[in-house]
Design an enzyme around this catalytic site. Structure first.
Site, PDB file in Angstrom:
ATOM      1  N   GLY A   9       0.829  -1.213   0.000  1.00  0.00           N
ATOM      2  CA  GLY A   9       0.000   0.000   0.000  1.00  0.00           C
ATOM      3  C   GLY A   9       0.854   1.250   0.000  1.00  0.00           C
ATOM      4  O   GLY A   9       0.500   2.279   0.576  1.00  0.00           O
TER       5      GLY A   9
ATOM      6  N   GLN B  73      -2.006   7.155   1.515  1.00  0.00           N
ATOM      7  CA  GLN B  73      -1.743   8.426   2.197  1.00  0.00           C
ATOM      8  C   GLN B  73      -0.540   8.341   3.140  1.00  0.00           C
ATOM      9  O   GLN B  73       0.299   9.222   3.192  1.00  0.00           O
ATOM     10  CB  GLN B  73      -2.985   8.849   2.993  1.00  0.00           C
ATOM     11  CG  GLN B  73      -2.846  10.232   3.618  1.00  0.00           C
ATOM     12  CD  GLN B  73      -3.831  10.480   4.739  1.00  0.00           C
ATOM     13  OE1 GLN B  73      -4.553   9.569   5.172  1.00  0.00           O
ATOM     14  NE2 GLN B  73      -3.881  11.699   5.216  1.00  0.00           N
ATOM     15  N   LEU B  74      -0.459   7.244   3.895  1.00  0.00           N
ATOM     16  CA  LEU B  74       0.613   7.103   4.882  1.00  0.00           C
ATOM     17  C   LEU B  74       1.881   6.534   4.252  1.00  0.00           C
ATOM     18  O   LEU B  74       2.997   6.816   4.709  1.00  0.00           O
ATOM     19  CB  LEU B  74       0.103   6.173   5.994  1.00  0.00           C
ATOM     20  CG  LEU B  74       0.961   5.888   7.210  1.00  0.00           C
ATOM     21  CD1 LEU B  74       1.440   7.170   7.865  1.00  0.00           C
ATOM     22  CD2 LEU B  74       0.170   5.045   8.205  1.00  0.00           C
TER      23      LEU B  74
ATOM     24  N   ASP C 113       2.836  -1.679  -4.424  1.00  0.00           N
ATOM     25  CA  ASP C 113       1.454  -1.219  -4.507  1.00  0.00           C
ATOM     26  C   ASP C 113       0.834  -1.886  -5.734  1.00  0.00           C
ATOM     27  O   ASP C 113       1.550  -2.421  -6.578  1.00  0.00           O
ATOM     28  CB  ASP C 113       1.387   0.311  -4.634  1.00  0.00           C
ATOM     29  CG  ASP C 113       0.043   0.862  -4.192  1.00  0.00           C
ATOM     30  OD1 ASP C 113      -0.055   1.361  -3.056  1.00  0.00           O
ATOM     31  OD2 ASP C 113      -0.942   0.762  -4.965  1.00  0.00           O
TER      32      ASP C 113
ATOM     33  N   ARG D 149      -0.752  -0.125  -7.813  1.00  0.00           N
ATOM     34  CA  ARG D 149      -0.566   0.905  -8.855  1.00  0.00           C
ATOM     35  C   ARG D 149       0.919   1.199  -9.048  1.00  0.00           C
ATOM     36  O   ARG D 149       1.709   1.044  -8.118  1.00  0.00           O
ATOM     37  CB  ARG D 149      -1.255   2.210  -8.428  1.00  0.00           C
ATOM     38  CG  ARG D 149      -2.756   2.086  -8.385  1.00  0.00           C
ATOM     39  CD  ARG D 149      -3.353   3.126  -7.475  1.00  0.00           C
ATOM     40  NE  ARG D 149      -2.942   2.908  -6.084  1.00  0.00           N
ATOM     41  CZ  ARG D 149      -3.258   3.705  -5.092  1.00  0.00           C
ATOM     42  NH1 ARG D 149      -3.952   4.784  -5.318  1.00  0.00           N
ATOM     43  NH2 ARG D 149      -2.857   3.433  -3.857  1.00  0.00           N
TER      44      ARG D 149
ATOM     45  N   TYR E 100     -15.817  -1.002   7.681  1.00  0.00           N
ATOM     46  CA  TYR E 100     -14.391  -0.791   7.948  1.00  0.00           C
ATOM     47  C   TYR E 100     -14.037  -1.152   9.388  1.00  0.00           C
ATOM     48  O   TYR E 100     -13.041  -1.838   9.651  1.00  0.00           O
ATOM     49  CB  TYR E 100     -14.095   0.682   7.663  1.00  0.00           C
ATOM     50  CG  TYR E 100     -12.667   1.126   7.800  1.00  0.00           C
ATOM     51  CD1 TYR E 100     -11.713   0.785   6.856  1.00  0.00           C
ATOM     52  CD2 TYR E 100     -12.278   1.938   8.870  1.00  0.00           C
ATOM     53  CE1 TYR E 100     -10.404   1.231   6.970  1.00  0.00           C
ATOM     54  CE2 TYR E 100     -10.976   2.393   8.990  1.00  0.00           C
ATOM     55  CZ  TYR E 100     -10.045   2.036   8.037  1.00  0.00           C
ATOM     56  OH  TYR E 100      -8.758   2.493   8.160  1.00  0.00           O
TER      57      TYR E 100
HETATM   58  N1  SER Z   1      -9.223   7.779   8.638  1.00  0.00           N
HETATM   59  C1  SER Z   1      -9.884   6.560   8.328  1.00  0.00           C
HETATM   60  C2  SER Z   1     -11.099   6.786   7.508  1.00  0.00           C
HETATM   61  O1  SER Z   1     -11.630   7.858   7.560  1.00  0.00           O
HETATM   62  C3  SER Z   1     -10.281   5.849   9.576  1.00  0.00           C
HETATM   63  O2  SER Z   1      -9.239   5.114  10.087  1.00  0.00           O
HETATM   64  O3  SER Z   1     -11.519   5.903   6.850  1.00  0.00           O
END
Ligand code: SER
Length: 320
Positions: free
Chosen positions: A8, A12-13, A34, A36, A141
Site C-alpha cells: 500500500g 496516504q501514509l 502497490d 498501482r 471498515y
Molecule cells: N481515517 C480513516 C477513515 O476515515 C479511519 O481510520 O476511513
C-alpha cells in the site's frame, strides 16, 4: 536485518512512512509495493507491483528480496469499504491473513498492521475512549479492523508472530492525499483554503473526531516498531491520540491565517460513519508501555501545513 516490505505504498501514509524508513535504514532496504505503478518519491527506491490479495505473490516477493519486516498498509478506507463489502473483506482481512501466514511460515521478525479508531462504535465511551472500551463497531471498515486486531493477537499468541498495531485516528498530512476515508475532509480543507476557494464539508460543523498530524503518526509507528517485545502489553492494537476537533474548529484555526476562508456544511452518508466513532481517545497504555507522546495540536498543525503546503506538490494518490 533483511529488507522491509511495504504494501500500500502509494496510499496516504505510505509515501511518508517509506521516506522516513529509507532515511533511517537506507534507500535499498525498503521495498515499496502497490497495486498501482510508482509515482513521485516512490520512484526513488526499490518498487514492485503487488496485489496483496494474491498470497503466492506475497510469498514470492518475501523470498526474492530477503524480507525480514513487513508494513502491511494496503487497505480500503471507511467510506469506500461501505460501498464494497466483498472487496473490503478480501483486501482488508484476506490480505492480512496472507501476510500473517507468510510471517509465521517464512520467519518474518516483525509485522506492522494499522487498525483504526473505527473499531469503536456507538456503545463505546465516546470521550476519552479507553483501550478496552466495548467496541461493537457499526461500519464495514470498523468490523474488519476489529476482526483483524483479533487475528493479530491470535497469531502472536499461538504462532509467536511479532505483529504490532496502532488504532490510528484520522491522519492529516500535506505531502499525500487520502482517498475514500471519512476523515479526509480535514486534509482537503487546507488545499481549498490555500487555493482561496470556499470549502463544502461532508460532515456537520460539530462532528468531533480524533485526529493526528502525519509527523506524529510516523513517530508513533516507528516507536512502536522499535519497542522491545516484552514492553508490549497489547497485542490487538494500541489506542493512540493526537488531537480532537470538529469541522468548525479546524476552519477557525485556518481563518486565523486566512481570514476570508469560508466553509459550508453538506453532510452525506459519511456523517453516519463519523457519528458512530468516538470524540476523543485515551492512549495512556501506549504512553506507559512504549513512551508514546504526540507533539502537535490543532494550532501547531494548521500553522505547519499552511506554511509548507504551498511549496509542495502532493503525490496525487486516490487510494483504492
Ligand atoms: N481515517 C480513516 C477513515 O476515515 C479511519 O481510520 O476511513
Amino acid at each position: 536485518m533483511g529488507k522491509i516490505l511495504f504494501t500500500g505504498a502509494a496510499g496516504q501514509l505510505g509515501a511518508e512512512l517509506i521516506a522516513e524508513l529509507r532515511h533511517r535504514h537506507g534507500v535499498d532496504s525498503v521495498l515499496a509495493t502497490d497495486i498501482r505503478a510508482a509515482e513521485g518519491i516512490l520512484k526513488e527506491g526499490p518498487f514492485e507491483l503487488l496485489d496483496v490479495t494474491d498470497e503466492e505473490a506475497i510469498r514470492a516477493i518475501i523470498k526474492k528480496h530477503d524480507i525480514s519486516q513487513i508494513y502491511h498498509l494496503a487497505a480500503l478506507l471507511s467510506a469506500k469499504a461501505e460501498k464494497d463489502i466483498p472487496l473490503s473483506r478480501k483486501l482488508n482481512i484476506g490480505s492480512l491473513h496472507h501476510v500473517l501466514n507468510a510471517a509465521r511460515d517464512l520467519n518474518i521478525e516483525r509485522v506492522f498492521w494499522p487498525s483504526s479508531i473505527a473499531v469503536f462504535g456507538p456503545d463505546a465511551i465516546s470521550n476519552g475512549t479507553p483501550q478496552n472500551s466495548p467496541c461493537n463497531p457499526t461500519t464495514v471498515y470498523g468490523i474488519n479492523k476489529l476482526t483483524g486486531e483479533q487475528w493479530c493477537a491470535y497469531y502472536h499468541r499461538v504462532f509467536g508472530v511479532d505483529v504490532r498495531s496502532l488504532r490510528y485516528p484520522g491522519l492529516i498530512g500535506y505531502k499525500t492525499l487520502p482517498g475514500g476515508g471519512t476523515t479526509d475532509y480535514a486534509v482537503d480543507i487546507y488545499h481549498k483554503a490555500l487555493a482561496g476557494e470556499p470549502f463544502s464539508c461532508f460532515l456537520q460543523a460539530d462532528t468531533m473526531l480524533p485526529m493526528m498530524y502525519m509527523e506524529d503518526a510516523i513517530n508513533a509507528t516507528l516507536k512502536l516498531m522499535d519497542a522491545e517485545p516484552e514492553k508490549l502489553s497489547i497485542r490487538t492494537s494500541y489506542n493512540v491520540a493526537g488531537m480532537s476537533f470538529n469541522p468548525a474548529q479546524i476552519s477557525d484555526s485556518i481563518r486565523k491565517h486566512i481570514p476570508d476562508f469560508s466553509i459550508t456544511y453538506e453532510p452525506d452518508y459519511r456523517q453516519n460513519i463519523a457519528d458512530s466513532w468516538p470524540n476523543s481517545i485515551d492512549d495512556s497504555t501506549a504512553r506507559a508501555d512504549w513512551g508514546w507522546k504526540p507533539s502537535y495540536n490543532l494550532t501547531a498543525m494548521t500553522k505547519d501545513i499552511l506554511e509548507k503546503l504551498p511549496g509542495y506538490f502532493p503525490v496525487l494518490s486516490e487510494n483504492l
